[in-house]
Scaffold this active site. Structure first.
Site, PDB file in Angstrom:
ATOM      1  N   SER A  22      61.817  42.261  50.951  1.00 18.02           N
ATOM      2  CA  SER A  22      61.104  41.274  51.780  1.00 18.02           C
ATOM      3  C   SER A  22      61.347  41.536  53.263  1.00 18.02           C
ATOM      4  CB  SER A  22      61.543  39.858  51.412  1.00 18.02           C
ATOM      5  OG  SER A  22      62.944  39.738  51.517  1.00 18.02           O
ATOM      6  N   HIS A 155      25.605  11.447  60.236  1.00 19.55           N
ATOM      7  CA  HIS A 155      24.708  12.345  59.487  1.00 19.55           C
ATOM      8  C   HIS A 155      24.064  13.382  60.406  1.00 19.55           C
ATOM      9  CE1 HIS A 155      24.903   9.224  56.297  1.00 19.55           C
ATOM     10  NE2 HIS A 155      24.816   8.394  57.330  1.00 19.55           N
ATOM     11  N   SER A 276      26.538  40.140  72.528  1.00 17.25           N
ATOM     12  CA  SER A 276      26.044  40.804  71.328  1.00 17.25           C
ATOM     13  C   SER A 276      25.876  42.287  71.627  1.00 17.25           C
ATOM     14  CB  SER A 276      24.709  40.195  70.935  1.00 17.25           C
ATOM     15  OG  SER A 276      23.955  41.095  70.169  1.00 17.25           O
ATOM     16  N   LYS A 282      22.542  37.135  74.523  1.00 17.22           N
ATOM     17  CA  LYS A 282      23.489  36.316  73.767  1.00 17.22           C
ATOM     18  C   LYS A 282      24.804  36.023  74.487  1.00 17.22           C
ATOM     19  CE  LYS A 282      23.299  35.014  69.940  1.00 17.22           C
ATOM     20  NZ  LYS A 282      23.245  35.673  68.645  1.00 17.22           N
ATOM     21  N   GLU A 289      34.367  29.917  66.618  1.00 18.23           N
ATOM     22  CA  GLU A 289      34.032  30.282  65.235  1.00 18.23           C
ATOM     23  C   GLU A 289      35.247  30.827  64.497  1.00 18.23           C
ATOM     24  OE1 GLU A 289      30.177  32.550  64.953  1.00 18.23           O
ATOM     25  OE2 GLU A 289      30.197  32.142  67.082  1.00 18.23           O
ATOM     26  N   GLN A 321      60.494  34.052  47.147  1.00 19.85           N
ATOM     27  CA  GLN A 321      60.429  34.981  48.275  1.00 19.85           C
ATOM     28  C   GLN A 321      59.021  34.976  48.887  1.00 19.85           C
ATOM     29  OE1 GLN A 321      62.734  38.720  48.376  1.00 19.85           O
ATOM     30  NE2 GLN A 321      60.761  39.734  48.109  1.00 19.85           N
ATOM     31  N   LYS A 324      57.763  32.771  52.391  1.00 20.28           N
ATOM     32  CA  LYS A 324      57.799  33.098  53.822  1.00 20.28           C
ATOM     33  C   LYS A 324      56.473  33.660  54.334  1.00 20.28           C
ATOM     34  CE  LYS A 324      61.805  34.888  52.848  1.00 20.28           C
ATOM     35  NZ  LYS A 324      61.997  33.970  51.704  1.00 20.28           N
TER      36      LYS A 324
HETATM   37  N1  ARG Z   1      64.791  37.891  49.950  1.00 20.18           N
HETATM   38  C1  ARG Z   1      65.137  36.764  49.163  1.00 20.18           C
HETATM   39  C2  ARG Z   1      64.135  35.610  49.425  1.00 20.18           C
HETATM   40  O1  ARG Z   1      63.430  35.701  50.381  1.00 20.18           O
HETATM   41  C3  ARG Z   1      66.516  36.307  49.505  1.00 20.18           C
HETATM   42  C4  ARG Z   1      67.239  35.656  48.373  1.00 20.18           C
HETATM   43  C5  ARG Z   1      67.550  36.630  47.348  1.00 20.18           C
HETATM   44  N2  ARG Z   1      68.310  36.065  46.297  1.00 20.18           N
HETATM   45  C6  ARG Z   1      68.378  36.660  45.127  1.00 20.18           C
HETATM   46  N3  ARG Z   1      69.115  36.067  44.262  1.00 20.18           N
HETATM   47  N4  ARG Z   1      67.751  37.752  44.853  1.00 20.18           N
HETATM   48  O2  ARG Z   1      64.021  34.670  48.708  1.00 20.18           O
END
Ligand code: ARG
Length: 435
Positions: A22, A155, A276, A282, A289, A321, A324
């Site tokens: 990650s 409307h 454009s 334009k 948009e 994971q 994020k």
């Molecule tokens: N990269 C992992 C995450 O974003 C960190 C936690 C990893 N924990 C594990 N037990 N593999 O969630």
């Protein structure tokens, strides 16, 4: 070398390693990861769990690592599994055995839950600030044209006269609620999961209140299982951000309409418009948009988070994971939209003459005309019907309520007198409504 090399007899397959990693997403949390580790190690030393000297060496080197990453002197290894592993390994490479004590009484599960909270706390602050800037820009834009009257729509049909300022004030209300939602979610998020360990806490005599307070949290999470398994805060924030994007999208939709020749209520500055490649005439509201389009991304991020979480057993699962990418994208998107929208609104010019022209058509003072008859004693339903007949008469004769003669008024209802012209004057209509 993997953290778990002791248990395993083979290195991970390269593609598996890439799939599992990650680092591309979480390296942006390096500063928060280091801040969390410094608080943890300070607590470990205070509780006599690791030697003071080692803790001091760890903390000092972590500060150095943070500076080196910030300055570009230390490049984050794109093959590392995640930012937590990269920093811990770099620390141990640099200071040797002391570095190996950092992870005492901690798991990456509580570590990542902590880092994301710390990171999002800052993201909330930046987003709140940008929303406030947009509120200010809208409020100042309204003040710039205090007398501009435009048709209010339902409307998308001309309904009743309003001021441009009142129209913008509606968005100020929406954005003010957005501020409240983000602040509220941030408050709930501000509880430290550090000390939850992998899921069942730890047997070391750690001080969770101490790390929580060192990191500026209001409290720490009570259930260690929930501490590592909860991603409500991501979902809540993504939800608040999605609602905010819906508001931005609606505002942009109106600006797009208003920029069209059919409306021409506003003109965007050249710096916030595009041309454009083929049509020389334009001037397109691309920014508005794009904001409208990007609302789809943020709503998608919310769906991602809800779907990732919905079937997970307690406690931590690697599925999490994925949180994020989604929540970071949501914040990135909202922030870039706001950053672009604020100056676009600041430099936008209103064209009050066109608003007034549109307000003069469409019989938007018909309700006021009916209310005038009510003031003469007629029940509202009868007044409504009489005014409807007047509108039909206007359409037949190509007139407006303003240009009907008093005789024409009286032909529909005897109660009309010259006071009606005052009553249907658009400025008066707006003033009577306190706009
Ligand atoms: N990269 C992992 C995450 O974003 C960190 C936690 C990893 N924990 C594990 N037990 N593999 O969630």
């Amino acid at each position: 070398m993997k953290l778990w090399a002791g248990r395993f007899s083979k290195e991970a397959d390269k593609k598996t390693n890439d799939f599992n990693s990650s680092i591309a997403t979480d390296s942006r949390m390096y500063a928060q990861d280091i801040d969390g580790s410094i608080a943890h190690v300070t607590m470990l030393a205070a509780k006599g769990i690791i030697p003071q000297d080692d803790a001091a060496a760890i903390a000092a080197e972590l500060v150095q690592i943070k500076a080196d990453i910030a300055d570009g002197d230390l490049l984050i290894d794109p093959n590392a599994e995640d930012i937590h592993t990269f920093i811990e390994q770099t620390l141990t490479e640099r200071i040797g055995d002391a570095g190996k004590r950092l992870h005492t009484g901690r798991s990456r599960n509580d570590q990542v839950a902590l880092d994301v909270r710390l990171y999002l706390r800052d993201e909330c602050d930046q987003t709140l600030d940008l929303i406030k800037q947009l509120i200010k820009a809208l409020s100042e834009k309204g003040e710039e044209y205090p007398d501009a009257i435009m048709p209010g729509y339902t409307h998308l049909q001309r309904a009743q006269p309003i001021t441009f300022k009142a129209h913008l004030a509606a968005y100020i209300e929406m954005l003010t609620r957005d501020l409240g939602r983000v602040e509220d979610a941030k408050k709930r998020m501000n509880s430290s999961p550090l000390g939850s360990g992998a899921l069942a806490g730890t047997t070391y005599p750690i001080d969770r209140a101490m790390t929580a307070s060192l990191l500026g949290f209001d409290s720490y999470t009570k259930s260690t299982l929930d501490g590592v398994a909860d991603r409500d805060f991501c979902i809540e924030l993504a939800s608040a951000l999605s609602i905010c994007m819906v508001h931005l999208s609606r505002l942009c939709e109106e600006i797009i309409l208003w920029c069209s020749w059919e409306f021409k209520f506003v003109e965007l500055d050249d710096a916030f418009s595009t041309g454009s490649s083929i049509m020389p005439q334009k001037k397109n509201p691309d920014i508005a948009e794009l904001v409208r389009g990007k609302s789809g991304r943020v709503i998608g991020d919310l769906m991602t988070l809800l779907t990732v979480m919905k079937g997970l057993p307690l406690a931590y699962n690697k599925d999490m994971q994925e949180d994020k990418d989604a929540i970071f994208d949501a914040f990135d998107t909202v922030k870039i939209c706001l950053v672009t929208l604020v100056p676009m609104i600041e430099t936008m010019k209103a064209i009050p003459e066109n608003m007034r022209k549109a307000a003069a058509g469409g019989f938007i003072n018909a309700t006021d005309c009916a209310d005038y008859l009510v003031s003469k004693g007629l029940p509202f339903r009868d007044a409504y019907k009489a005014t409807g007949e007047l509108v039909a008469l206007c359409i037949r004769e190509g007139k407006t309520l303003e240009t009907l003669t008093i005789d024409e008024y009286k032909s529909v209802c005897e109660l009309f007198d010259n006071g009606v012209y005052e009553a249907i004057n658009l400025e008066n209509c707006v003033r009577r409504r306190g706009m």
